[in-house]
Enzyme design. Structure first.
Site, PDB file in Angstrom:
ATOM      1  N   GLU A 151       0.812  -1.223   0.000  1.00 40.64           N
ATOM      2  CA  GLU A 151       0.000   0.000   0.000  1.00 40.64           C
ATOM      3  C   GLU A 151       0.847   1.276   0.000  1.00 40.64           C
ATOM      4  O   GLU A 151       0.866   2.034   0.972  1.00 40.64           O
ATOM      5  CB  GLU A 151      -0.932   0.005   1.216  1.00 40.64           C
ATOM      6  CG  GLU A 151      -1.903  -1.162   1.219  1.00 40.64           C
ATOM      7  CD  GLU A 151      -2.924  -1.081   2.344  1.00 40.64           C
ATOM      8  OE1 GLU A 151      -2.664  -0.398   3.346  1.00 40.64           O
ATOM      9  OE2 GLU A 151      -3.979  -1.708   2.215  1.00 40.64           O
ATOM     10  N   GLU A 305      -6.691  -7.782  -0.693  1.00 39.19           N
ATOM     11  CA  GLU A 305      -6.984  -7.833   0.747  1.00 39.19           C
ATOM     12  C   GLU A 305      -8.404  -7.365   1.002  1.00 39.19           C
ATOM     13  O   GLU A 305      -8.864  -6.379   0.415  1.00 39.19           O
ATOM     14  CB  GLU A 305      -6.099  -6.861   1.536  1.00 39.19           C
ATOM     15  CG  GLU A 305      -4.683  -7.241   1.731  1.00 39.19           C
ATOM     16  CD  GLU A 305      -3.972  -6.202   2.624  1.00 39.19           C
ATOM     17  OE1 GLU A 305      -4.626  -5.498   3.417  1.00 39.19           O
ATOM     18  OE2 GLU A 305      -2.747  -6.094   2.498  1.00 39.19           O
TER      19      GLU A 305
HETATM   20  C1  GAL Z   1      -4.401  -3.004   5.047  1.00 37.13           C
HETATM   21  C2  GAL Z   1      -2.945  -3.385   5.209  1.00 37.13           C
HETATM   22  C3  GAL Z   1      -2.811  -4.610   6.059  1.00 37.13           C
HETATM   23  C4  GAL Z   1      -3.624  -4.473   7.314  1.00 37.13           C
HETATM   24  C5  GAL Z   1      -5.047  -4.189   6.942  1.00 37.13           C
HETATM   25  C6  GAL Z   1      -5.943  -4.044   8.123  1.00 37.13           C
HETATM   26  O1  GAL Z   1      -4.599  -1.726   4.569  1.00 37.13           O
HETATM   27  O2  GAL Z   1      -2.340  -3.639   3.969  1.00 37.13           O
HETATM   28  O3  GAL Z   1      -1.452  -4.782   6.379  1.00 37.13           O
HETATM   29  O4  GAL Z   1      -3.113  -3.419   8.077  1.00 37.13           O
HETATM   30  O5  GAL Z   1      -5.088  -2.987   6.228  1.00 37.13           O
HETATM   31  O6  GAL Z   1      -7.244  -3.736   7.733  1.00 37.13           O
END
Ligand code: GAL
Length: 692
Positions: A151, A305
């Site tokens: 990110e 994710e």
């Molecule tokens: C994302 C990040 C992850 C984790 C997740 C939690 O934005 O890439 O590492 O922090 O959020 O929601």
């Protein structure tokens, strides 16, 4: 576009962080992954301190064993470069490479993303670990994909950044005079006489310079891209056959022009965590999925994710309801994602995100979440046939990061002029109607769309203005919202009347803004001519949920938040202000232009009123649809002669989606394997995927 090696079906899995667990857990992890149908994991995203415990000393042994175990279990690996979180030794050795806030406060190690993106020491250390990983694992059979960093979004205002910013400005503008012109530094005595006088937009005494702020975001996007690109070059040099990606995150704090970056990516991947629950979460999911598909140029992309349930941000935890894990995943898949990935595989015992949901929760596999994940894994395994099929999107909303960023600037005429809010309102109105949209580049060839919507595209380039005009000339239908086309790429107002970039195509000239306070609503009058075009559109209104409209003469619209003094220069008034200082003047206009039509909306509408108006515009564009039942999301896919209809029921009652007279009557539901008749029943919270 290149696809992870060895994955010929939809991806299912998530971030796997074995360095948080004793080795005994790893075998159980792989056994559970097999049980759940996991076929891809993102490995080692935050593993830098475990891989390089002190500068230049690598401890790859544990990662060797994890990769071998995963390979033995048939799980493919997206191997991460861990550069989003340098270890504590890094900041100690290179204090100048820690980030500095806009107030000049130096940040300390203790969280993640604690580095300055322009510091030479950070860039070198990042390249070193990326190279070491690629050298070690180039030939590992589990390696399917490189997942660079995590990110990209980091800000810094230190002296390294100041120098890099000046370099970027001199490449963009060529001379200091050109910077002075673009930034209108004649205002408030800001004229720069030497490059060294230029700084990042650190906290200052009052309103900052809007173009300096906009350029700083543009610079950050380019500088972050350079960080990514130089890692990618190393990975490509050592593993030319392995695709490389990075996971996009989206938000006001993210200074990344994703559409531009996406042009060069092997694979577009996004992370998405809805900030609301229930139906609002489903609507946000669709919005982000449509954005990702659009960044990917209409092609496949991957949801890298999402959360299986609660998101751990320090706010009240937002738990997913039963069934939501699969339904949201399938909404992304319906809209083109080549799978559904999660953060993370196993819930952490400690650390800042210990209460963030995972596929294996603290309770272990005997849990609702793991069972739902396993069911999803099995279903995704059966859906490979939709992979690569085109998502049918007849409407485009124009999307431009620079227009958004300009509208985050200082000194604007109303605090509630918010680009994302305007986009989201347009998108969810069409979502309710079962109409899928793309987010198109304003400078792109728009001819493939029946209708193009332009919500508050404040900054509009000359090329975009030309492309929109050509689109309408050639027979396209257009609707432009207030506060579009106001400034050029330097955020300087286009003179001669608003909206400068679209005046001719809209056939209007606006001479003055009249922002409305939150407590004021202005009734709009729809004259006979307007009523009859609404009446011809009544068939489409139901599709948009405008249930209050049942016939001619009953159309009532209310303007909110914004109004402006418009002159008709070729257009006709569809609705006029019925009260207040603009009483009698046009509020909504329509202009026949070339072979198409161009509508202008000069005021804010609530969702129901926007549905009414869009109903008329959709009807004119020839887009009538059978309205989906309330709470049901519909997406159409097509590949050659085969079509798929995704119907996702986000409500708590079973709903029948009528299919009689459509291509889907007599199709097969891939979820239940049953043949559909004149309709398909989608259970409460459930999904049907009809193939014909
Ligand atoms: C994302 C990040 C992850 C984790 C997740 C939690 O934005 O890439 O590492 O922090 O959020 O929601």
């Amino acid at each position: 576009m290149r696809w992870p090696r060895g994955l010929d079906t939809l991806c299912f899995g998530g971030d796997y962080n074995p360095e948080q667990w004793p080795e005994e857990t790893w075998e159980e992890d792989v056994a559970l992954m097999r049980r759940a149908g996991v076929n891809l994991v993102n490995l080692g995203v935050f593993s830098w301190s475990a891989l390089e415990p002190e500068p230049g000393r690598y401890t790859f042994g544990w990662l060797d064993r994890v990769l071998d175990l995963l390979h033995g279990g048939g799980v493919r690996v997206g191997l991460a470069t861990p550069t989003a979180s340098p270890p504590p030794w890094f900041g100690r050795a290179h204090p100048d490479a820690l980030p500095v806030t806009s107030e000049g406060v130096g940040l300390t190690h203790g969280s993640r993303d604690t580095y300055c993106l322009s510091a030479p020491a950070y860039r070198q250390a990042a390249l070193r670990i990326a190279r070491a990983l690629a050298e070690r694992y180039a030939d590992h059979p589990a390696l399917a994909l490189w997942h660079v960093h995590n990110e990209y979004a980091t800000w810094c205002y230190c002296d390294h950044v100041a120098e890099a910013f000046r370099g970027w400005l001199s490449r963009r503008y060529g001379s200091l005079d050109a910077v002075n012109r673009a930034w209108t530094t004649a205002f408030w005595s800001q004229r720069y006489g030497a490059w060294e006088e230029i700084r990042p937009p650190r906290t200052t005494q009052y309103l900052g310079n809007p173009t300096q702020l906009l350029d700083f975001r543009r610079f950050l996007s380019a500088e972050l891209f350079a960080c990514f690109d130089e890692q990618r070059a190393v990975l490509r040099e050592l593993t030319p056959d392995v695709p490389v990606t990075t996971n996009f995150v989206f938000g006001e704090w993210v200074p990344v022009d994703h559409r531009r970056w996406a042009e060069t990516l092997d694979l577009v991947a996004i992370d998405h965590y809805p900030s609301a629950a229930g139906l609002a979460a489903a609507v946000q999911t669709a919005f982000h999925a449509d954005l990702a598909r659009s960044w990917a140029g209409g092609g496949p992309w991957l949801l890298m994710e999402q959360a299986s349930s609660t998101v751990n941000t320090g706010q009240r935890l937002l738990a997913k309801a039963p069934g939501e894990l699969a339904r949201h995943s399938l909404s992304y898949v319906a809209r083109g994602s080549r799978g559904a990935m999660f953060f993370q595989w196993r819930a952490s015992r400690g650390g800042a995100e210990q209460y963030h949901a995972a596929l294996v929760p603290h309770a272990g596999p005997d849990s609702r979440v793991f069972r739902e994940a396993t069911e999803l894994g099995a279903l995704l395994g059966r859906l490979a046939e939709v992979d690569g099929a085109r998502v049918e999107a007849p409407v485009a909303i124009l999307w431009d990061a620079e227009a958004w960023w300009a509208l985050l600037g200082p000194g604007l005429p109303a605090p509630d002029l918010r680009y994302l809010d305007a986009l989201a309102a347009a998108h969810r109105t069409l979502w309710r109607a079962g109409v899928t949209v793309d987010f198109a580049d304003p400078e792109a060839d728009l001819r493939g769309y029946r209708l193009v919507l332009v919500p508050s595209l404040y900054l509009t380039s000359d090329a975009a203005s030309v492309s929109v005009r050509r689109y309408v000339e050639g027979g396209g239908h257009l609707m432009v919202w207030y506060f579009s086309g106001i400034v050029d790429v330097d955020a300087r107002v286009r003179l001669g009347g608003y909206p400068g970039a679209f005046r001719d195509v809209l056939g209007v000239r606006s001479e003055e803004f009249h922002p409305l306070p939150p407590t004021v609503a202005v009734p709009l009058r729809v004259p006979e001519a307007g009523v009859s075009s609404v009446s011809s559109a009544l068939g489409a209104l139901g599709a948009l949920g405008a249930s209050s409209v049942s016939g001619i003469g009953e159309v009532q619209l209310t303007g909110r938040m914004w109004s402006e003094h418009i002159h008709l220069e070729g257009a006709s008034a569809f609705a006029s202000y019925a009260a207040g200082p603009l009483a009698g003047l046009p509020a909504v206009t329509r202009h026949g232009y070339g072979a198409g039509s161009a509508w202008y909306l000069s005021t804010g509408l609530d969702d129901a009123d926007l549905a009414t108006l869009l109903g008329a515009v959709l009807a004119e564009a020839g887009l009538r649809r059978v309205p989906p039942p309330p709470g049901v999301e519909l997406v159409h896919r097509r590949s050659g002669g085969t079509r798929w209809l995704f119907a996702l029921n986000h409500g708590d009652e079973a709903r029948v989606v009528p299919l009689a007279g459509t291509a889907f009557a007599g199709g097969t539901d891939l979820v239940t394997a049953e043949v559909t008749g004149d309709g398909v029943t989608v259970p409460a919270g459930g999904v049907a995927i009809v193939r014909r």
